[in-house]
Scaffold this active site. Structure first.
Site, PDB file in Angstrom:
ATOM      1  N   LEU A   1      -1.831  -4.919  -4.024  1.00 19.61           N
ATOM      2  CA  LEU A   1      -3.257  -5.133  -4.254  1.00 19.61           C
ATOM      3  C   LEU A   1      -3.810  -4.161  -5.296  1.00 19.61           C
ATOM      4  CD1 LEU A   1      -5.827  -6.639  -3.392  1.00 19.61           C
ATOM      5  CD2 LEU A   1      -6.163  -4.859  -1.645  1.00 19.61           C
ATOM      6  N   ASP A   2      -4.415  -4.719  -6.351  1.00 14.84           N
ATOM      7  CA  ASP A   2      -5.075  -3.943  -7.409  1.00 14.84           C
ATOM      8  C   ASP A   2      -4.145  -2.960  -8.102  1.00 14.84           C
ATOM      9  OD1 ASP A   2      -7.521  -5.219  -6.996  1.00 14.84           O
ATOM     10  OD2 ASP A   2      -8.095  -3.816  -5.406  1.00 14.84           O
ATOM     11  N   GLU A   3      -2.845  -3.228  -8.068  1.00 16.99           N
ATOM     12  CA  GLU A   3      -1.895  -2.313  -8.702  1.00 16.99           C
ATOM     13  C   GLU A   3      -0.985  -3.019  -9.693  1.00 16.99           C
ATOM     14  OE1 GLU A   3       0.186   0.191  -5.975  1.00 16.99           O
ATOM     15  OE2 GLU A   3      -1.601   0.719  -4.836  1.00 16.99           O
TER      16      GLU A   3
END
Length: 287
Positions: A230-232
């Site tokens: 997530l979000d990486e």
């Protein structure tokens, strides 16, 4: 007898491969053999990954089949991953939204007024709040509600829409749902997300109020490819604005929305113009 000159096409060639001598010479030579006039060329050798990246714009009267056959031979010699596309071709794009309108409105405006090289083939919302905006711009709106119990069904619907619209890119324009690992893998390199810079410090509801309470001095945004982490995912673009103690929560929200939409717009444009190449967990962006 009339002199007939074959029409030329402006192509974009992108490639990556293990770095070694002779790559640029081989590519440029192949293009020259096919009457190619190179109008733009950028390359980068990454010492960390050992990979070489190249983006070339070239005008040539050769057909796609001719260039593809020639490039396939070159690629085999250097173990290349490569793409060939037409300069300015509009990328078929599906935009996913929830309730925040700023990124959707900005993308649709840029598509219509600023020659953003995308063709928004549909807007998918897990709420109906932005249906009127899609309608105003003449875009089909697909309401696909998501709950804990219907997540798998919703993703099956999304897969169907991607296939039905022949979408090449999915943009999460402040879409407030997490995509499954399986879907992220299946659409690897085809999904772009935008989020504010307050993660992971200020999670959950009201991040701007939390940031205001802590007296933040910088507001930023990150646009990246979506992965199961997530979000990486690999970062395409980031931007920031400085703020001070005089700013209210409402000020911070407005500034944050401005940063988000311009950051997402640059990321989408660069992707559509084939300026972004994946380098493991990083990106190479030829601006």
């Amino acid at each position: 007898m009339n002199d007939v000159t074959a029409a030329t096409t402006h192509w974009i060639l992108t490639l990556s491969c293990p770095d070694q001598p002779g790559i640029v010479h081989a590519v440029a030579g192949m293009l020259a053999e096919h009457g190619g006039n190179i109008t733009e060329s950028q390359q980068f050798g990454d010492p960390a990954s050992g990979l070489f990246f190249m983006r070339v714009q070239v005008e040539s009267a050769a057909s796609r089949d001719e260039l593809t056959a020639a490039m396939t031979q070159v690629a085999g010699r250097f173990r290349m991953t490569w793409t060939l596309d037409v300069v300015g071709r509009r990328i078929r794009t599906l935009v996913m939204v929830s309730k925040a309108a700023h990124c959707l409105v900005d993308l649709l405006y840029r598509e219509r007024s600023q020659r953003m090289p995308i063709d928004v083939v549909g807007v998918v919302g897990n709420h109906r709040d932005l249906e009127d905006i899609a309608t105003f711009y003449g875009k089909p709106f697909h309401h696909v509600p998501v709950t804990k119990d219907t997540k798998a069904e919703a993703e099956a619907t999304l897969r169907g829409l991607v296939k039905e619209t022949d979408a090449e890119l999915v943009v999460l324009a402040r879409y407030m749902q997490i995509l499954s690992d399986e879907l992220c893998r299946d659409l690897s390199g085809q999904v772009i997300n935008i989020h504010h810079s307050f993660l992971p410090s200020f999670k959950g509801a009201g991040p701007y109020r939390q940031a205001h309470d802590r007296g933040v001095k910088i507001i930023g945004a990150t646009s990246h490819y979506v992965t199961g982490d997530l979000d990486e995912g690999p970062i395409i673009e980031q931007d920031v604005e400085r703020v001070d103690h005089s700013r209210t929560v409402e000020d911070l929200v407005g500034i944050g929305e401005d940063v988000e939409r311009r950051t997402l717009a640059r990321a989408v444009r660069w992707h559509a113009e084939r300026r972004v190449l994946l380098d493991g967990r990083r990106t190479v962006v030829f601006r």
